[in-house]
Design a protein around this motif. Structure first.
Motif, PDB file in Angstrom:
ATOM      1  N   GLY A   1       0.806  -1.217   0.000  1.00 18.04           N
ATOM      2  CA  GLY A   1       0.000   0.000   0.000  1.00 18.04           C
ATOM      3  C   GLY A   1       0.840   1.268   0.000  1.00 18.04           C
ATOM      4  N   PHE A   2       2.147   1.128  -0.257  1.00 17.04           N
ATOM      5  CA  PHE A   2       2.965   2.346  -0.249  1.00 17.04           C
ATOM      6  C   PHE A   2       2.533   3.300  -1.353  1.00 17.04           C
ATOM      7  CE2 PHE A   2       5.086   0.262  -3.648  1.00 17.04           C
ATOM      8  CZ  PHE A   2       5.548   1.298  -4.437  1.00 17.04           C
ATOM      9  N   ALA A   3       2.086   2.729  -2.498  1.00 16.64           N
ATOM     10  CA  ALA A   3       1.700   3.585  -3.622  1.00 16.64           C
ATOM     11  C   ALA A   3       0.469   4.410  -3.243  1.00 16.64           C
ATOM     12  CB  ALA A   3       1.427   2.747  -4.863  1.00 16.64           C
ATOM     13  N   SER A   4      -0.479   3.757  -2.570  1.00 18.00           N
ATOM     14  CA  SER A   4      -1.667   4.527  -2.200  1.00 18.00           C
ATOM     15  C   SER A   4      -1.291   5.587  -1.166  1.00 18.00           C
ATOM     16  CB  SER A   4      -2.782   3.609  -1.696  1.00 18.00           C
ATOM     17  OG  SER A   4      -2.446   3.107  -0.444  1.00 18.00           O
ATOM     18  N   LYS A   5      -0.327   5.267  -0.304  1.00 15.23           N
ATOM     19  CA  LYS A   5       0.132   6.255   0.687  1.00 15.23           C
ATOM     20  C   LYS A   5       0.741   7.475  -0.031  1.00 15.23           C
ATOM     21  CE  LYS A   5       3.473   5.256   3.937  1.00 15.23           C
ATOM     22  NZ  LYS A   5       4.077   4.383   4.927  1.00 15.23           N
ATOM     23  N   VAL A   6       1.575   7.200  -1.039  1.00 17.74           N
ATOM     24  CA  VAL A   6       2.212   8.296  -1.779  1.00 17.74           C
ATOM     25  C   VAL A   6       1.150   9.121  -2.492  1.00 17.74           C
ATOM     26  CG1 VAL A   6       3.683   8.828  -3.790  1.00 17.74           C
ATOM     27  CG2 VAL A   6       4.460   7.174  -2.070  1.00 17.74           C
ATOM     28  N   PHE A   7       0.218   8.432  -3.187  1.00 13.02           N
ATOM     29  CA  PHE A   7      -0.731   9.192  -3.999  1.00 13.02           C
ATOM     30  C   PHE A   7      -1.806   9.878  -3.152  1.00 13.02           C
ATOM     31  CE2 PHE A   7       1.364   6.552  -7.163  1.00 13.02           C
ATOM     32  CZ  PHE A   7       1.876   7.589  -7.927  1.00 13.02           C
ATOM     33  N   LYS A   8      -2.117   9.290  -1.993  1.00 14.01           N
ATOM     34  CA  LYS A   8      -3.023   9.994  -1.067  1.00 14.01           C
ATOM     35  C   LYS A   8      -2.375  11.303  -0.620  1.00 14.01           C
ATOM     36  CE  LYS A   8      -5.694   6.579   1.214  1.00 14.01           C
ATOM     37  NZ  LYS A   8      -5.465   5.540   2.191  1.00 14.01           N
ATOM     38  N   ALA A   9      -1.067  11.214  -0.327  1.00 11.34           N
ATOM     39  CA  ALA A   9      -0.353  12.421   0.120  1.00 11.34           C
ATOM     40  C   ALA A   9      -0.365  13.491  -0.963  1.00 11.34           C
ATOM     41  CB  ALA A   9       1.086  12.068   0.495  1.00 11.34           C
ATOM     42  N   LEU A  10      -0.392  13.046  -2.220  1.00  8.81           N
ATOM     43  CA  LEU A  10      -0.319  14.003  -3.321  1.00  8.81           C
ATOM     44  C   LEU A  10      -1.699  14.422  -3.843  1.00  8.81           C
ATOM     45  CD1 LEU A  10       2.741  12.535  -5.276  1.00  8.81           C
ATOM     46  CD2 LEU A  10       2.673  14.229  -3.443  1.00  8.81           C
ATOM     47  N   ASP A  11      -2.724  14.096  -3.073  1.00  4.75           N
ATOM     48  CA  ASP A  11      -4.090  14.470  -3.440  1.00  4.75           C
ATOM     49  C   ASP A  11      -4.152  15.981  -3.720  1.00  4.75           C
ATOM     50  OD1 ASP A  11      -6.755  14.244  -3.884  1.00  4.75           O
ATOM     51  OD2 ASP A  11      -7.323  14.396  -1.765  1.00  4.75           O
ATOM     52  N   GLY A  12      -4.698  16.354  -4.844  1.00  6.87           N
ATOM     53  CA  GLY A  12      -4.871  17.777  -5.163  1.00  6.87           C
ATOM     54  C   GLY A  12      -3.688  18.378  -5.912  1.00  6.87           C
ATOM     55  N   ILE A  13      -2.608  17.617  -6.058  1.00 10.48           N
ATOM     56  CA  ILE A  13      -1.439  18.150  -6.777  1.00 10.48           C
ATOM     57  C   ILE A  13      -1.501  17.673  -8.233  1.00 10.48           C
ATOM     58  CG2 ILE A  13       1.089  17.996  -6.969  1.00 10.48           C
ATOM     59  CD1 ILE A  13       0.961  17.847  -3.796  1.00 10.48           C
ATOM     60  N   PRO A  14      -1.368  18.620  -9.182  1.00 12.93           N
ATOM     61  CA  PRO A  14      -1.496  18.227 -10.594  1.00 12.93           C
ATOM     62  C   PRO A  14      -0.261  17.464 -11.079  1.00 12.93           C
ATOM     63  CG  PRO A  14      -0.994  20.560 -10.423  1.00 12.93           C
ATOM     64  CD  PRO A  14      -1.090  20.054  -9.026  1.00 12.93           C
ATOM     65  N   ILE A  15      -0.358  16.137 -11.058  1.00 14.00           N
ATOM     66  CA  ILE A  15       0.786  15.310 -11.483  1.00 14.00           C
ATOM     67  C   ILE A  15       0.744  15.153 -13.000  1.00 14.00           C
ATOM     68  CG2 ILE A  15       1.845  13.021 -11.317  1.00 14.00           C
ATOM     69  CD1 ILE A  15       0.632  12.784  -8.516  1.00 14.00           C
ATOM     70  N   ARG A  16       1.873  15.442 -13.637  1.00 13.16           N
ATOM     71  CA  ARG A  16       1.920  15.390 -15.101  1.00 13.16           C
ATOM     72  C   ARG A  16       2.400  14.019 -15.611  1.00 13.16           C
ATOM     73  NH1 ARG A  16       3.046  15.054 -19.820  1.00 13.16           N
ATOM     74  NH2 ARG A  16       3.683  16.680 -21.256  1.00 13.16           N
ATOM     75  N   MET A  17       3.303  13.386 -14.847  1.00 14.52           N
ATOM     76  CA  MET A  17       3.815  12.057 -15.234  1.00 14.52           C
ATOM     77  C   MET A  17       4.159  11.273 -13.975  1.00 14.52           C
ATOM     78  SD  MET A  17       6.534  12.784 -18.310  1.00 14.52           S
ATOM     79  CE  MET A  17       7.356  11.210 -18.331  1.00 14.52           C
ATOM     80  N   ILE A  18       4.135   9.940 -14.101  1.00 16.23           N
ATOM     81  CA  ILE A  18       4.542   9.065 -12.997  1.00 16.23           C
ATOM     82  C   ILE A  18       5.504   8.033 -13.572  1.00 16.23           C
ATOM     83  CG2 ILE A  18       3.763   7.317 -11.330  1.00 16.23           C
ATOM     84  CD1 ILE A  18       0.960   8.648 -11.543  1.00 16.23           C
TER      85      ILE A  18
END
Ligand code: ADP
Ligand code: ASP
Ligand code: MG
Length: 437
Positions: free
Chosen positions: A389-406
């Motif tokens: 679940g580390f990925a969900s932890k990272v992406f939850k933290a980045l909620d609201g940030i406009p990510i252009r690439m992963i």
């Protein structure tokens, strides 16, 4: 023999130079790599930029201001009149050279010669002060052994060959002092290892002499888990693997020049980051070992340009990516991140020198969009060993940030996201608050 490198702040004043001298004079033979005094290389870049713009008047005012600073340094650093005179002679040689270059046509060699003066001055002053204090110190002229090749990469084979006779020629001494940053290029002209390059000098010297340890002494207690210039409550990391440190340095952790880790890793030489202002602290140790404790740190690299090529027709055809990459290869432009979909491929570069040419050639393959002013935020650690679940932890933290690439899966040690630079600070802070904690 250990190799110790001291950065700009560490030699930033006569008082700090004396502190460095006390630190290194423990009776153990060593090579000491020094940067220019803090602020000097920035001033030299400014002077050179004015000369390039043919503004000799402003350049000479700045040369005068910098010289005045150094005259004060000499006066405070040396006790004996004889050494003050020698110190003044060192300053005069560099500043006379700069003035004579300023009166001639500008070239790349002019710029590189001006930029080299900071390290040439700091090393001579420190070595002279050591001698004044009764220590056995000798200078190793970096221009006699530091080499880069045609592609501006360090030429370690040549460095290895050249450094031994340079040490022999200098003669026996307890402490050898050399310049960070500066080198000769393939054409035998003066050049440098890019900004922050003294770290790289230290690791190249360490690899060339097969040192038992490379120490990078700076103004902070070690590698922090996030960028302390942008984020509050960062924490020092005690131990990093070469891979983790290399990823963080490459993706923007200013504490280490991006290429520093490579020569150390190849020769399996431990790198220790230490604080000149707090020498008893253990700092950060970088070795082949990873302590395997999940996400360790984040870093950000600015000045990134994203390029998207959209091509319904060609993407899935084999050979398409090869054709795209060959354009970047042709213009010697490294790609940092890449992600693909059925109809498009996005990638990032930080060297935009040939952006127009690259764009023109890519347009043959499809529509090309270019987005400048982006930052890569890189999350590093033994990510696979992190609890599920580390990925969900990272992406939850980045909620609201406009990510252009992963980018994830390239290695088990790195997950990177591309965000507009204006969102970098909040991205880093969110990762510190919610993931690194
Ligand atoms: P030096 O002049 O000694 O080479 P630098 O300014 O190049 O020093 O590097 C040290 C600085 O790097 C620190 O003062 C800090 O502001 C910055 N820095 C950026 N990221 C990190 C990090 N992850 N850990 C520690 N310092 C960092
Ligand atoms: N003096 C050079 C710079 O400021 C090299 C270094 O400090 O590492 O970039
Ligand atoms: Mg540095």
């Amino acid at each position: 023999m250990k190799v110790l490198k001291f950065g700009g702040t560490s030699v930033g004043s006569p008082e700090n130079m004396q502190a460095v001298i006390s630190l290194i004079t423990d009776g153990q033979k060593k090579i000491v790599v020094l940067s220019a005094m803090s602020g000097t290389t920035n001033s030299l870049v400014e002077i050179s930029n004015y000369l390039q713009k043919k503004n000799k008047v402003t350049a000479s005012v700045l040369i005068g201001e910098l010289e005045a600073k150094y005259l004060k340094v000499v006066d405070e650093l040396f006790k004996e009149d004889e050494n003050k005179s020698k110190g003044l002679e060192i300053i005069k040689t560099s500043f006379d050279l700069m003035r004579s270059l300023a009166s001639k046509d500008f070239s790349q060699v002019t710029e590189n010669t001006i930029l080299a003066q900071g390290e040439l001055i700091s090393t001579q002053l420190v070595a002279l002060s050591m001698i004044e204090n009764g220590y056995s110190a000798k200078l190793l002229p970096a221009l006699d052994f530091m080499r880069i090749d045609k592609d501006k990469s360090a030429d370690l084979t040549n460095i290895k060959k050249l450094i031994k006779p340079v040490i022999e020629k200098a003669g026996d001494a307890d402490y050898y002092i050399t310049q960070g940053f500066i080198c000769l290029n393939f054409d035998g002209e003066i050049d440098n290892l890019q900004r922050g390059g003294s770290d790289y000098t230290a690791s190249l010297v360490g690899a060339a002499i097969n040192s038992e340890e490379i120490q990078i002494w700076t103004d902070i207690d070690g590698f922090h888990n996030n960028d302390p210039r942008f984020v509050e409550n960062t924490k020092k990391i005690d131990q990093l693997s070469f891979t983790e440190a290399a990823e963080l340095a490459y993706f923007g952790a200013k504490i280490l020049h991006p290429q520093t880790v490579l020569p150390a890793r190849v020769h399996n030489i431990p790198v220790r980051l230490k604080n000149t202002m707090n020498p008893s602290d253990g700092g950060t140790l970088i070795t082949s070992e990873s302590d395997g404790s999940g996400i360790k740190a984040v870093a950000a690299k600015d000045g990134i340009t994203a390029i998207k090529i959209r091509s319904g027709r060609m993407l899935m055809a084999y050979g398409f990516l090869k054709n795209v990459f060959s354009v970047f290869e042709k213009y010697k432009t490294p790609i940092d991140m890449i992600s693909t979909s059925e109809v498009a491929v996005s990638l990032t570069i930080d060297n935009t020198k040939y952006l127009n040419e690259i764009r023109e050639e890519l347009e043959v393959f499809g529509n090309v969009d270019v987005d400048p002013d982006m930052s890569i935020v890189c999350i590093v650690g033994d990510i696979i060993s992190e609890e599920k679940g580390f990925a969900s932890k990272v992406f939850k933290a980045l909620d609201g940030i406009p990510i252009r690439m992963i980018s994830y899966g390239g290695s088990r040690y790195n997950i990177s996201v591309l965000v507009p630079t204006e969102h970098k600070k909040v991205t880093l802070q969110a990762l510190s608050d919610k993931v690194l904690k």
